[in-house]
Structure formats: C-alpha cells, structure tokens
Design a protein around this motif. Sequence first.
Motif, mmCIF file in Angstrom:
data_model
loop_
_atom_site.group_PDB
_atom_site.id
_atom_site.type_symbol
_atom_site.label_atom_id
_atom_site.label_comp_id
_atom_site.label_asym_id
_atom_site.label_seq_id
_atom_site.Cartn_x
_atom_site.Cartn_y
_atom_site.Cartn_z
ATOM 1 N N MET A 1 88.775 43.405 55.145
ATOM 2 C CA MET A 1 88.928 44.795 55.575
ATOM 3 C C MET A 1 87.911 45.678 54.862
ATOM 4 N N SER A 2 87.818 45.538 53.549
ATOM 5 C CA SER A 2 86.860 46.346 52.776
ATOM 6 C C SER A 2 85.433 46.098 53.226
ATOM 7 N N SER A 3 85.112 44.856 53.490
ATOM 8 C CA SER A 3 83.773 44.510 53.936
ATOM 9 C C SER A 3 83.447 45.158 55.275
ATOM 10 N N ALA A 4 84.377 45.094 56.236
ATOM 11 C CA ALA A 4 84.159 45.687 57.564
ATOM 12 C C ALA A 4 84.018 47.206 57.464
ATOM 13 N N VAL A 5 84.890 47.844 56.692
ATOM 14 C CA VAL A 5 84.837 49.296 56.529
ATOM 15 C C VAL A 5 83.527 49.707 55.857
ATOM 16 N N ASN A 6 83.159 49.021 54.783
ATOM 17 C CA ASN A 6 81.933 49.373 54.063
ATOM 18 C C ASN A 6 80.689 49.195 54.921
ATOM 19 N N GLU A 7 80.677 48.169 55.767
ATOM 20 C CA GLU A 7 79.510 47.948 56.626
ATOM 21 C C GLU A 7 79.361 49.077 57.645
ATOM 22 N N VAL A 8 80.457 49.487 58.269
ATOM 23 C CA VAL A 8 80.378 50.581 59.237
ATOM 24 C C VAL A 8 79.961 51.882 58.541
ATOM 25 N N VAL A 9 80.555 52.170 57.400
ATOM 26 C CA VAL A 9 80.202 53.398 56.673
ATOM 27 C C VAL A 9 78.730 53.392 56.272
ATOM 28 N N SER A 10 78.215 52.251 55.837
ATOM 29 C CA SER A 10 76.792 52.206 55.463
ATOM 30 C C SER A 10 75.895 52.448 56.678
ATOM 31 N N HIS A 11 76.300 51.955 57.852
ATOM 32 C CA HIS A 11 75.529 52.210 59.066
ATOM 33 C C HIS A 11 75.611 53.684 59.476
ATOM 34 N N LEU A 12 76.770 54.300 59.286
ATOM 35 C CA LEU A 12 76.897 55.733 59.577
ATOM 36 C C LEU A 12 75.995 56.558 58.660
ATOM 37 N N HIS A 13 75.979 56.225 57.383
ATOM 38 C CA HIS A 13 75.111 56.932 56.438
ATOM 39 C C HIS A 13 73.637 56.737 56.795
ATOM 40 N N LEU A 14 73.287 55.510 57.183
ATOM 41 C CA LEU A 14 71.904 55.246 57.577
ATOM 42 C C LEU A 14 71.528 56.085 58.796
ATOM 43 N N ALA A 15 72.394 56.091 59.816
ATOM 44 C CA ALA A 15 72.096 56.851 61.039
ATOM 45 C C ALA A 15 71.932 58.335 60.730
ATOM 46 N N LEU B 1 64.531 50.232 66.554
ATOM 47 C CA LEU B 1 65.839 49.694 66.189
ATOM 48 C C LEU B 1 65.890 49.695 64.668
ATOM 49 N N LEU B 2 66.783 50.495 64.102
ATOM 50 C CA LEU B 2 66.852 50.621 62.650
ATOM 51 C C LEU B 2 67.689 49.523 62.010
ATOM 52 N N ARG B 3 68.754 49.132 62.691
ATOM 53 C CA ARG B 3 69.593 48.054 62.154
ATOM 54 C C ARG B 3 70.483 47.511 63.250
ATOM 55 N N LEU B 4 70.731 46.198 63.188
ATOM 56 C CA LEU B 4 71.634 45.524 64.112
ATOM 57 C C LEU B 4 72.651 44.761 63.292
ATOM 58 N N ALA B 5 73.926 45.056 63.489
ATOM 59 C CA ALA B 5 75.002 44.351 62.795
ATOM 60 C C ALA B 5 75.625 43.376 63.775
ATOM 61 N N LYS B 6 75.545 42.097 63.466
ATOM 62 C CA LYS B 6 76.149 41.074 64.316
ATOM 63 C C LYS B 6 77.530 40.752 63.781
ATOM 64 N N SER B 7 78.413 40.360 64.686
ATOM 65 C CA SER B 7 79.779 40.061 64.266
ATOM 66 C C SER B 7 79.806 38.807 63.414
ATOM 67 N N LEU C 1 74.371 55.351 66.910
ATOM 68 C CA LEU C 1 75.069 54.144 66.491
ATOM 69 C C LEU C 1 76.006 53.783 67.641
ATOM 70 N N CYS C 2 75.873 52.558 68.180
ATOM 71 C CA CYS C 2 76.703 52.170 69.318
ATOM 72 C C CYS C 2 76.996 50.671 69.283
ATOM 73 N N PRO C 3 78.090 50.238 69.962
ATOM 74 C CA PRO C 3 78.367 48.806 70.047
ATOM 75 C C PRO C 3 77.260 48.111 70.845
ATOM 76 N N SER C 4 76.798 46.972 70.363
ATOM 77 C CA SER C 4 75.731 46.239 71.043
ATOM 78 C C SER C 4 75.816 44.765 70.687
ATOM 79 N N LEU C 5 75.610 43.937 71.679
ATOM 80 C CA LEU C 5 75.591 42.491 71.455
ATOM 81 C C LEU C 5 74.172 41.976 71.240
ATOM 82 N N ASN C 6 73.186 42.669 71.826
ATOM 83 C CA ASN C 6 71.833 42.137 71.833
ATOM 84 C C ASN C 6 70.792 42.999 71.113
ATOM 85 N N GLY C 7 71.140 44.171 70.658
ATOM 86 C CA GLY C 7 70.179 45.042 69.990
ATOM 87 C C GLY C 7 69.299 45.814 70.952
#
Length: 193
Positions: A46-60, A110-116, A73-79
């Motif tokens: 849970m902490s890992s998922a929350v921290n990853e999203v927050v870091s992407h929000l800060h980056l954006a 493309l600044l960053r792509l987070a894969k599941s 920042l949007c959901p994407s499968l392919n970038g």
Amino acid sequence: MYPTPSPKCRNRGLTLVELVVTLMVGTVLISIAASASRELTGRSRMSSAVNEVVSHLHLARSEAVKRGQRVILCPSLNGSDCEPTIEWQEGYMVFVDSDQDGKRDDGEPLLRLAKSQKRQQNREMPILIRTSLYRRKITYKASGMAKGGSNATFTFCDQQKHAAPRAVIISPTGRPRLSNTRSDGTPIICPEA
C-alpha cells in the motif's frame, strides 16, 4: 553386570502431554507470525503504491511550472495513449501536453511511464487504484494548479484486505495530500474483489 541406576538419575524425556502442549503453543505462535507478516506485506505494498502515485503527481506539477506548459498524468498501458478509465493499477504516464489537446501526440515528451507490478512480475495486483469518477486524467497548468476546479481523489484498496484503504486528495491548487478518508470525510469504500 550392569550397574543399577541411582535414585537421583532419571530419564529426561517429554511425556506425550508435554509434547502435544509444546506443539500447540508452537502452532499458535507460527499462525500469529504468519498473520503479522501478511499485514506487514500488505501495508508495504500500500505504501509503495501511494508513494509512487504521489511522486508522479509531484513530478507532473513541478514539470508544468518549470516548462510553463500543461502536463498530464493519465492511466496508460503503452505510454502513448491515455486509457478512458478511472482505474490506474495497470499503469500510467506523465507527459507534456504542448498543444493542449489532452492527448499525447508525436513529439510531446513522455516524462515517465509507470508499469503495473502485475505486468512486470506476472502476478496478481493486490492494490486497486482509482480516481474520482469524472477525473480520468490529472492536468496541471503552467501555474502548478490542477485543472478541474474541484478536488480529485485517488483511492487505494488492498484487494487482499491486509492494509487499510488510503486516499490521495489533490486540491484545486494542485497539492496532493494523504488521507484515511475521502475528501468529504466519509470512509473510503472499496469494491469487493
């Protein structure tokens, strides 16, 4: 001739009752440790998922201010394409929206792509990540403010129920904050797995 044992010398083995009690205590301790381990793993995911999203929000947000352009920042499968969904656990991207059309075109960085984690490690994804119903993407303006005029909320739910649900609430000013409730103070309701 064998010497006879003295009365002070006794066999030092366990009786059957002592052995059963010892095994029962050991089983209880192992089950408590296994339960604590599952909860610790769930909280860590849970902490890992929350921290990853927050870091992407800060980056954006910081890139929007730095570049003086909209960043999405949007959901994407392919970038390349934003998915028309409120579910983000399959992956998401951060990109510069130079022409302000709300989608990533050729030439837009493309600044960053987070894969599941599921796709990376071929396993079940235990954390479900969703945004508010009408916030399928988070757009930051050059001022650092979030486009939309109201709060956007990411909810994080552990589908294995080892960790309490969490929320990341983005204010209209663009600042994300962590919460144990939804933005209106009501409890976070997770869908049944």
